[in-house]
Design a protein around this motif. Sequence first.
Motif, PDB file in Angstrom:
ATOM      1  N   ARG A 260      -0.681  13.725  -6.534  1.00 46.33           N
ATOM      2  CA  ARG A 260      -0.094  14.142  -5.262  1.00 46.33           C
ATOM      3  C   ARG A 260      -1.151  14.396  -4.192  1.00 46.33           C
ATOM      4  O   ARG A 260      -1.049  13.896  -3.075  1.00 46.33           O
ATOM      5  N   ALA A 261      -2.175  15.158  -4.517  1.00 47.93           N
ATOM      6  CA  ALA A 261      -3.204  15.476  -3.518  1.00 47.93           C
ATOM      7  C   ALA A 261      -3.903  14.211  -3.022  1.00 47.93           C
ATOM      8  O   ALA A 261      -4.178  14.065  -1.832  1.00 47.93           O
ATOM      9  N   LEU A 262      -4.174  13.280  -3.938  1.00 53.20           N
ATOM     10  CA  LEU A 262      -4.835  12.037  -3.565  1.00 53.20           C
ATOM     11  C   LEU A 262      -3.971  11.243  -2.589  1.00 53.20           C
ATOM     12  O   LEU A 262      -4.468  10.736  -1.569  1.00 53.20           O
ATOM     13  N   VAL A 263      -2.681  11.136  -2.875  1.00 57.51           N
ATOM     14  CA  VAL A 263      -1.761  10.397  -2.000  1.00 57.51           C
ATOM     15  C   VAL A 263      -1.662  11.087  -0.638  1.00 57.51           C
ATOM     16  O   VAL A 263      -1.680  10.426   0.412  1.00 57.51           O
ATOM     17  N   GLN A 264      -1.579  12.406  -0.651  1.00 52.18           N
ATOM     18  CA  GLN A 264      -1.441  13.150   0.596  1.00 52.18           C
ATOM     19  C   GLN A 264      -2.640  12.955   1.521  1.00 52.18           C
ATOM     20  O   GLN A 264      -2.495  12.617   2.696  1.00 52.18           O
ATOM     21  N   TRP A 265      -3.830  13.163   0.989  1.00 53.99           N
ATOM     22  CA  TRP A 265      -5.028  13.070   1.830  1.00 53.99           C
ATOM     23  C   TRP A 265      -5.354  11.619   2.165  1.00 53.99           C
ATOM     24  O   TRP A 265      -5.962  11.345   3.199  1.00 53.99           O
ATOM     25  N   ALA A 266      -4.919  10.685   1.310  1.00 57.36           N
ATOM     26  CA  ALA A 266      -5.094   9.268   1.647  1.00 57.36           C
ATOM     27  C   ALA A 266      -4.229   8.900   2.847  1.00 57.36           C
ATOM     28  O   ALA A 266      -4.661   8.148   3.731  1.00 57.36           O
ATOM     29  N   ALA A 267      -3.009   9.430   2.894  1.00 55.48           N
ATOM     30  CA  ALA A 267      -2.129   9.168   4.034  1.00 55.48           C
ATOM     31  C   ALA A 267      -2.699   9.771   5.314  1.00 55.48           C
ATOM     32  O   ALA A 267      -2.686   9.140   6.379  1.00 55.48           O
ATOM     33  N   CYS A 268      -3.223  10.992   5.204  1.00 49.94           N
ATOM     34  CA  CYS A 268      -3.848  11.621   6.375  1.00 49.94           C
ATOM     35  C   CYS A 268      -5.066  10.821   6.824  1.00 49.94           C
ATOM     36  O   CYS A 268      -5.274  10.592   8.021  1.00 49.94           O
ATOM     37  N   GLY A 269      -5.879  10.394   5.842  1.00 49.25           N
ATOM     38  CA  GLY A 269      -7.061   9.598   6.167  1.00 49.25           C
ATOM     39  C   GLY A 269      -6.700   8.266   6.786  1.00 49.25           C
ATOM     40  O   GLY A 269      -7.386   7.780   7.694  1.00 49.25           O
ATOM     41  N   LEU A 270      -5.614   7.662   6.308  1.00 48.99           N
ATOM     42  CA  LEU A 270      -5.164   6.381   6.857  1.00 48.99           C
ATOM     43  C   LEU A 270      -4.773   6.532   8.321  1.00 48.99           C
ATOM     44  O   LEU A 270      -5.192   5.727   9.172  1.00 48.99           O
ATOM     45  N   MET A 271      -3.979   7.548   8.624  1.00 53.30           N
ATOM     46  CA  MET A 271      -3.554   7.741  10.015  1.00 53.30           C
ATOM     47  C   MET A 271      -4.730   8.111  10.908  1.00 53.30           C
ATOM     48  O   MET A 271      -4.816   7.659  12.056  1.00 53.30           O
ATOM     49  N   LEU A 272      -5.647   8.914  10.382  1.00 58.92           N
ATOM     50  CA  LEU A 272      -6.831   9.266  11.161  1.00 58.92           C
ATOM     51  C   LEU A 272      -7.691   8.036  11.413  1.00 58.92           C
ATOM     52  O   LEU A 272      -8.168   7.805  12.534  1.00 58.92           O
ATOM     53  N   GLY A 273      -7.868   7.207  10.369  1.00 60.66           N
ATOM     54  CA  GLY A 273      -8.665   5.996  10.506  1.00 60.66           C
ATOM     55  C   GLY A 273      -8.048   5.010  11.485  1.00 60.66           C
ATOM     56  O   GLY A 273      -8.754   4.413  12.313  1.00 60.66           O
ATOM     57  N   LEU A 274      -6.727   4.830  11.413  1.00 62.63           N
ATOM     58  CA  LEU A 274      -6.049   3.923  12.337  1.00 62.63           C
ATOM     59  C   LEU A 274      -6.161   4.421  13.783  1.00 62.63           C
ATOM     60  O   LEU A 274      -6.328   3.620  14.717  1.00 62.63           O
ATOM     61  N   SER A 275      -6.088   5.739  13.956  1.00 66.27           N
ATOM     62  CA  SER A 275      -6.211   6.303  15.298  1.00 66.27           C
ATOM     63  C   SER A 275      -7.601   6.044  15.866  1.00 66.27           C
ATOM     64  O   SER A 275      -7.754   5.617  17.020  1.00 66.27           O
TER      65      SER A 275
END
Length: 287
Positions: A260-275
């Motif tokens: 769960r933690a890996l998926v959560q922070w990966a999603a946050c990292g993805l949106m931050l990276g795309l931004s």
Amino acid sequence: MEQAQVPGCYRHPGVETGVRCTRCERPICTDCMVDASVGFQCPECVRGGSGTGHSRTANQPRTIAGGRITAGDPHLVTTILIGMNLLVFLLGMLNPRLIDEMKLIGLAFDPDLGRVVGVVDGEWYRLVTSMFLHERIGHIAGNMLLLWLLGGALEAELGRLRYLTLYLVSGLAGSAFTYLLAPENQGSLGASGAIYGLLGATVVLVRRLNRDMRPVMALVVVNLVITFGWQNIAWQAHIGGLIAGLIISYAMVNGPRERRALVQWAACGLMLGLSLLTVVLRTVTLS
């Protein structure tokens, strides 16, 4: 008509129950229920979420997103965010020059400052500072009301760290989307991108908890009508924040328990990276 069978507790198979653990969704009876911020959890999830089997932490359940439930004010982060927005608003009222220095703008000559300003000119901080900036009382009043109504509940459900990350990344996504699509000399400011991220997260959370969707969907419709029907609104920030909030919150409350933690922070990292990638590509285009 065949009668539906009531499930039995996974630890006490002979005991029928209609309650399920909010983390693993296994049926649990009254003897196995551990009160959590959202519904009840089973003893195994409480022990697993606490990280140890010690009695000191065995009865400290986590939020539905796996966040730690801390003592004290459950709306602490929301209160601090509102205070920061109000403080910056007050400073802007006392010194209007601050607004020109902090608002989001791609590239333009500012006659009040007497120089070229904008993200293209290296002022990347505007992507963040503009999130806490408001010019009109009605603007900040509406945003802070929504922040209190949506943010307080989300902070309690997600945990402080995940909630704060959701807010900041959604706000940055709104700024990046505005920077990408708005005219380069158009100024933009306000917490709306972050607020719409919370709105998207509320939709996901209400759906996850199987609660009545009608009130929150009515709120979404009203805000979208305002977004596209009102003049002088940076709709790009609203849509960018909303999309980021939907994606991040879905990963936070629907991710697999094992990772769960890996998926959560990966999603946050993805949106931050795309931004950030959006900002870089737009800057290259305008340079």
